[in-house]
Design a protein around this motif. Structure first.
Motif, PDB file in Angstrom:
ATOM      1  N   ALA A 178       5.505 -27.079  -0.152  1.00 39.90           N
ATOM      2  CA  ALA A 178       5.289 -27.140  -1.601  1.00 39.90           C
ATOM      3  C   ALA A 178       5.077 -25.713  -2.084  1.00 39.90           C
ATOM      4  CB  ALA A 178       4.086 -28.013  -1.923  1.00 39.90           C
ATOM      5  N   ALA A 199      10.904 -38.288  -8.030  1.00 40.90           N
ATOM      6  CA  ALA A 199      11.387 -37.051  -7.400  1.00 40.90           C
ATOM      7  C   ALA A 199      12.886 -36.937  -7.627  1.00 40.90           C
ATOM      8  CB  ALA A 199      11.074 -37.047  -5.906  1.00 40.90           C
ATOM      9  N   ARG A 250       5.871 -29.814  -9.835  1.00 42.78           N
ATOM     10  CA  ARG A 250       5.773 -29.048  -8.593  1.00 42.78           C
ATOM     11  C   ARG A 250       7.152 -28.894  -7.968  1.00 42.78           C
ATOM     12  NH1 ARG A 250       0.771 -30.027  -4.728  1.00 42.78           N
ATOM     13  NH2 ARG A 250       1.490 -27.932  -4.202  1.00 42.78           N
ATOM     14  N   ILE A 308       9.336 -28.316  -4.534  1.00 39.33           N
ATOM     15  CA  ILE A 308       9.289 -28.503  -3.085  1.00 39.33           C
ATOM     16  C   ILE A 308      10.567 -27.954  -2.478  1.00 39.33           C
ATOM     17  CG2 ILE A 308       9.096 -30.195  -1.221  1.00 39.33           C
ATOM     18  CD1 ILE A 308       7.839 -32.093  -3.291  1.00 39.33           C
ATOM     19  N   TRP A 340      11.999 -31.780  -7.083  1.00 38.27           N
ATOM     20  CA  TRP A 340      11.022 -31.593  -8.152  1.00 38.27           C
ATOM     21  C   TRP A 340      10.248 -32.888  -8.371  1.00 38.27           C
ATOM     22  CZ3 TRP A 340      11.272 -26.533  -9.599  1.00 38.27           C
ATOM     23  CH2 TRP A 340      12.482 -25.861  -9.330  1.00 38.27           C
ATOM     24  N   VAL A 341       8.922 -32.774  -8.438  1.00 41.99           N
ATOM     25  CA  VAL A 341       8.065 -33.935  -8.677  1.00 41.99           C
ATOM     26  C   VAL A 341       7.020 -33.568  -9.723  1.00 41.99           C
ATOM     27  CG1 VAL A 341       8.375 -34.800  -6.319  1.00 41.99           C
ATOM     28  CG2 VAL A 341       6.425 -33.335  -6.847  1.00 41.99           C
ATOM     29  N   SER A 392       3.326 -33.173 -11.174  1.00 44.33           N
ATOM     30  CA  SER A 392       2.136 -32.708 -10.464  1.00 44.33           C
ATOM     31  C   SER A 392       1.149 -33.832 -10.164  1.00 44.33           C
ATOM     32  CB  SER A 392       1.438 -31.613 -11.270  1.00 44.33           C
ATOM     33  OG  SER A 392       1.108 -32.084 -12.561  1.00 44.33           O
ATOM     34  N   LYS A 403       2.151 -38.074  -5.795  1.00 44.71           N
ATOM     35  CA  LYS A 403       1.913 -37.676  -4.404  1.00 44.71           C
ATOM     36  C   LYS A 403       3.176 -37.075  -3.807  1.00 44.71           C
ATOM     37  CE  LYS A 403       0.116 -39.491  -0.030  1.00 44.71           C
ATOM     38  NZ  LYS A 403      -0.365 -40.722   0.677  1.00 44.71           N
ATOM     39  N   LEU A 404       3.015 -35.965  -3.093  1.00 44.99           N
ATOM     40  CA  LEU A 404       4.161 -35.292  -2.495  1.00 44.99           C
ATOM     41  C   LEU A 404       4.734 -36.119  -1.341  1.00 44.99           C
ATOM     42  CD1 LEU A 404       2.848 -31.605  -2.317  1.00 44.99           C
ATOM     43  CD2 LEU A 404       4.291 -32.643  -4.067  1.00 44.99           C
ATOM     44  N   ALA A 431      11.496 -36.575   2.028  1.00 46.37           N
ATOM     45  CA  ALA A 431      12.046 -35.785   0.919  1.00 46.37           C
ATOM     46  C   ALA A 431      13.558 -35.963   0.827  1.00 46.37           C
ATOM     47  CB  ALA A 431      11.690 -34.310   1.100  1.00 46.37           C
TER      48      ALA A 431
END
Length: 239
Positions: free
Chosen positions: A45, A73, A104, A106, A118-119, A121, A124-125, A132
């Motif tokens: 990240a 995402a 955020r 990634i 791109w997600v 903020s 959850k990543l 991903a």
């Protein structure tokens, strides 16, 4: 060798078999031979300082936030397809969103290189690079479906210790009942989920050899290409 059946437009989708066939000799030419989303090897990240002096966000930025709220995402390519803008224009809006801390960035490493995901903020990543890659491929499909499928709804299915999938519902033209699809995105080396309605494989060859008989499938490479074909022309069935 199995035959590939071209599916009917999603706006007219019915629970029936389609007899029309398509020859691989007439398949669209791909700019690459493999998908960068086939198998993830690493993920970070990106840490970006928050710029509190950033001015008002433009219309592109708010549109991106709307799409990310639904899809969770997306890659730059998927957003470009959705919005009808060049990647350069989309990147400018994403840069503003990252600077404000609303989105955020990634970076995902694969055997073919690095791509950005791109997600928002507050989302959850991804757990790892493989997830991903799954999200990136789902985002490609989401972009086409969002533009073309009538009465479209989309949600991600995240079950502990299970690969992420998506659920799509839509109401075909002239029908009373909504259709629900479970969408699986097997990455290289993963087994297709037996209950999925449609699969997204990295390449067409993998779809031909791995898709369960009678199930629909598409591939990253077809979904990456904006060649004037609609989504129904990118979906096949092994018979």
């Amino acid at each position: 060798m199995p035959n590939l059946k071209l599916k009917e437009p999603l706006s007219e989708m019915k629970d029936k078999k389609i007899s029309s066939k398509i020859s691989l000799k007439n398949s669209r030419l791909f700019p690459v031979e493999d998908s960068i989303f086939a198998k993830g090897t690493g993920m970070i990240a990106v840490k970006t300082p928050i710029n509190k002096k950033v001015g008002n966000l433009g219309r592109k930025a708010f549109t991106i936030l709307e799409y990310l709220s639904e899809a969770e995402a997306l890659t730059t390519s998927a957003l470009s397809n959705l919005m009808g803008y060049y990647r350069y224009d989309v990147k400018g809006a994403l840069k503003s969103l990252v600077s404000t801390g609303l989105v955020r960035e990634i970076e995902v490493a694969t055997s073919l290189g690095i791509f950005k995901l791109w997600v928002k903020s507050d989302i959850k990543l991804p757990q790892n690079a493989q997830e991903a890659c799954r999200l990136a491929a789902l985002g490609l499909f989401y972009a086409w479906a969002k533009k073309e499928v009538p009465n479209f709804e989309w949600s991600l299915l995240k079950i502990k210790k299970k690969p992420v999938m998506a659920e799509m519902t839509f109401l075909p033209k002239g029908q009373m009942n909504r259709i629900k699809w479970l969408i699986d995105v097997p990455r290289r080396g993963e087994k297709p989920h037996p209950n999925a309605n449609i699969f997204i494989f990295p390449t067409l060859a993998e779809g031909k050899s791995l898709a369960p008989q009678g199930k629909r499938f598409t591939c990253d490479l077809l979904l990456m290409v904006n060649d004037g074909a609609d989504l129904s022309q990118k979906i096949f069935e092994v018979s």
